[in-house]
Design a protein around this motif. Structure first.
Motif, PDB file in Angstrom:
ATOM      1  N   LYS A   1      52.213  40.861  38.134  1.00  0.00           N
ATOM      2  CA  LYS A   1      51.911  41.082  39.552  1.00  0.00           C
ATOM      3  C   LYS A   1      52.174  42.533  39.937  1.00  0.00           C
ATOM      4  CE  LYS A   1      52.576  36.503  41.571  1.00  0.00           C
ATOM      5  NZ  LYS A   1      53.488  35.630  42.365  1.00  0.00           N
ATOM      6  N   GLY A   2      51.230  43.114  40.651  1.00  0.00           N
ATOM      7  CA  GLY A   2      51.368  44.494  41.080  1.00  0.00           C
ATOM      8  C   GLY A   2      50.904  45.502  40.048  1.00  0.00           C
ATOM      9  N   ARG A   3      50.662  45.060  38.816  1.00  0.00           N
ATOM     10  CA  ARG A   3      50.209  45.976  37.761  1.00  0.00           C
ATOM     11  C   ARG A   3      48.795  45.642  37.269  1.00  0.00           C
ATOM     12  NH1 ARG A   3      52.653  46.046  32.968  1.00  0.00           N
ATOM     13  NH2 ARG A   3      53.322  43.860  33.048  1.00  0.00           N
ATOM     14  N   PHE A   4      48.471  44.351  37.203  1.00  0.00           N
ATOM     15  CA  PHE A   4      47.167  43.916  36.705  1.00  0.00           C
ATOM     16  C   PHE A   4      46.315  43.425  37.868  1.00  0.00           C
ATOM     17  CE2 PHE A   4      48.370  42.603  32.076  1.00  0.00           C
ATOM     18  CZ  PHE A   4      48.998  43.825  31.898  1.00  0.00           C
ATOM     19  N   THR A   5      45.000  43.624  37.764  1.00  0.00           N
ATOM     20  CA  THR A   5      44.061  43.138  38.765  1.00  0.00           C
ATOM     21  C   THR A   5      42.884  42.474  38.079  1.00  0.00           C
ATOM     22  OG1 THR A   5      44.662  44.926  40.287  1.00  0.00           O
ATOM     23  CG2 THR A   5      42.618  43.734  40.726  1.00  0.00           C
ATOM     24  N   ILE A   6      42.607  41.233  38.481  1.00  0.00           N
ATOM     25  CA  ILE A   6      41.438  40.523  37.976  1.00  0.00           C
ATOM     26  C   ILE A   6      40.319  40.661  38.999  1.00  0.00           C
ATOM     27  CG2 ILE A   6      42.160  38.299  38.989  1.00  0.00           C
ATOM     28  CD1 ILE A   6      40.956  36.917  36.533  1.00  0.00           C
ATOM     29  N   SER A   7      39.110  40.882  38.514  1.00  0.00           N
ATOM     30  CA  SER A   7      37.956  41.001  39.412  1.00  0.00           C
ATOM     31  C   SER A   7      36.722  40.538  38.664  1.00  0.00           C
ATOM     32  CB  SER A   7      37.789  42.442  39.897  1.00  0.00           C
ATOM     33  OG  SER A   7      37.522  43.310  38.803  1.00  0.00           O
ATOM     34  N   GLN A   8      35.642  40.378  39.409  1.00  0.00           N
ATOM     35  CA  GLN A   8      34.412  39.934  38.773  1.00  0.00           C
ATOM     36  C   GLN A   8      33.214  40.507  39.490  1.00  0.00           C
ATOM     37  OE1 GLN A   8      34.584  35.660  38.873  1.00  0.00           O
ATOM     38  NE2 GLN A   8      34.590  35.536  41.093  1.00  0.00           N
ATOM     39  N   ASP A   9      32.137  40.660  38.743  1.00  0.00           N
ATOM     40  CA  ASP A   9      30.857  41.107  39.280  1.00  0.00           C
ATOM     41  C   ASP A   9      29.860  40.001  38.955  1.00  0.00           C
ATOM     42  OD1 ASP A   9      28.375  42.241  39.798  1.00  0.00           O
ATOM     43  OD2 ASP A   9      28.996  44.226  39.142  1.00  0.00           O
ATOM     44  N   ASN A  10      29.590  39.143  39.933  1.00  0.00           N
ATOM     45  CA  ASN A  10      28.710  37.994  39.690  1.00  0.00           C
ATOM     46  C   ASN A  10      27.296  38.432  39.320  1.00  0.00           C
ATOM     47  OD1 ASN A  10      30.753  36.153  40.153  1.00  0.00           O
ATOM     48  ND2 ASN A  10      30.224  35.844  42.295  1.00  0.00           N
ATOM     49  N   ALA A  11      26.851  39.565  39.834  1.00  0.00           N
ATOM     50  CA  ALA A  11      25.501  40.048  39.513  1.00  0.00           C
ATOM     51  C   ALA A  11      25.381  40.411  38.040  1.00  0.00           C
ATOM     52  CB  ALA A  11      25.155  41.247  40.381  1.00  0.00           C
ATOM     53  N   LYS A  12      26.511  40.806  37.431  1.00  0.00           N
ATOM     54  CA  LYS A  12      26.517  41.184  36.019  1.00  0.00           C
ATOM     55  C   LYS A  12      27.118  40.104  35.133  1.00  0.00           C
ATOM     56  CE  LYS A  12      26.849  46.161  36.880  1.00  0.00           C
ATOM     57  NZ  LYS A  12      27.642  47.405  36.619  1.00  0.00           N
ATOM     58  N   ASN A  13      27.498  38.967  35.738  1.00  0.00           N
ATOM     59  CA  ASN A  13      28.147  37.879  34.989  1.00  0.00           C
ATOM     60  C   ASN A  13      29.346  38.397  34.191  1.00  0.00           C
ATOM     61  OD1 ASN A  13      26.182  36.226  35.956  1.00  0.00           O
ATOM     62  ND2 ASN A  13      25.204  35.824  33.981  1.00  0.00           N
ATOM     63  N   THR A  14      30.107  39.280  34.798  1.00  0.00           N
ATOM     64  CA  THR A  14      31.186  39.944  34.073  1.00  0.00           C
ATOM     65  C   THR A  14      32.511  39.849  34.816  1.00  0.00           C
ATOM     66  OG1 THR A  14      29.642  41.481  33.033  1.00  0.00           O
ATOM     67  CG2 THR A  14      31.954  42.115  33.054  1.00  0.00           C
ATOM     68  N   LEU A  15      33.534  39.560  34.038  1.00  0.00           N
ATOM     69  CA  LEU A  15      34.914  39.467  34.510  1.00  0.00           C
ATOM     70  C   LEU A  15      35.673  40.688  33.998  1.00  0.00           C
ATOM     71  CD1 LEU A  15      37.172  37.456  35.708  1.00  0.00           C
ATOM     72  CD2 LEU A  15      37.576  36.873  33.308  1.00  0.00           C
ATOM     73  N   TYR A  16      36.608  41.191  34.809  1.00  0.00           N
ATOM     74  CA  TYR A  16      37.382  42.360  34.420  1.00  0.00           C
ATOM     75  C   TYR A  16      38.885  42.087  34.548  1.00  0.00           C
ATOM     76  CZ  TYR A  16      32.895  44.635  35.278  1.00  0.00           C
ATOM     77  OH  TYR A  16      31.570  44.966  35.265  1.00  0.00           O
ATOM     78  N   LEU A  17      39.650  42.795  33.742  1.00  0.00           N
ATOM     79  CA  LEU A  17      41.099  42.818  33.908  1.00  0.00           C
ATOM     80  C   LEU A  17      41.540  44.275  33.837  1.00  0.00           C
ATOM     81  CD1 LEU A  17      43.703  41.116  34.259  1.00  0.00           C
ATOM     82  CD2 LEU A  17      44.005  41.301  31.772  1.00  0.00           C
TER      83      LEU A  17
END
Length: 126
Positions: free
Chosen positions: A64-80
């Motif tokens: 917590k506070g160091r990692f961020t999860i996100s996603q781009d549905n248009a690209k079908n891609t998840l990020y960390l």
């Protein structure tokens, strides 16, 4: 059914940053809940972060506070996005997809996920 392909990972010094990506092929990406897990040698796989279909995120206390999860549905891609990395973050990192209907700490349990990426190695040296 969905096929997950990861990229990223690498070797960095303590305090540096890395970003992992996970692209989904097959079923509609936006219908799944997504998560990141990691497994260090000799340890059990642990949940790092998850993101629900509506965008709600959950994190393990250790990141917590160091990692961020996100996603781009248009690209079908998840990020960390991993910032302020520590040697104890060294592990194989996996993305995963599941069809469960809840958020929170329970969403960080691997048993709820049906599909898994191949994993990328993250190594942090002090």
């Amino acid at each position: 059914q969905v096929h997950l392909v990861e990229s990223g990972g690498g070797s960095v010094q303590s305090g540096e940053s890395l970003r992992d990506s996970c692209t989904a092929y097959g079923d509609t990406y936006s219908t799944y809940n997504m998560g990141w897990f990691r497994q260090a040698p000799g340890k059990e796989r642990e949940g790092v972060a998850s993101i629900y279909r509506d965008g709600k995120q959950s994190y393990a206390d250790s990141v917590k506070g160091r990692f961020t999860i996100s996603q781009d549905n248009a690209k079908n891609t998840l990020y960390l996005q991993m910032n302020s990395l520590k040697p104890e973050d060294t592990a194989m990192y996996y993305c995963a997809a599941g069809s469960f209907a809840f958020t929170g700490v329970n969403s960080l349990r691997s048993k709820w996920y049906n599909y898994w990426g191949q994993g990328t190695q993250v190594t942090v040296s002090s």
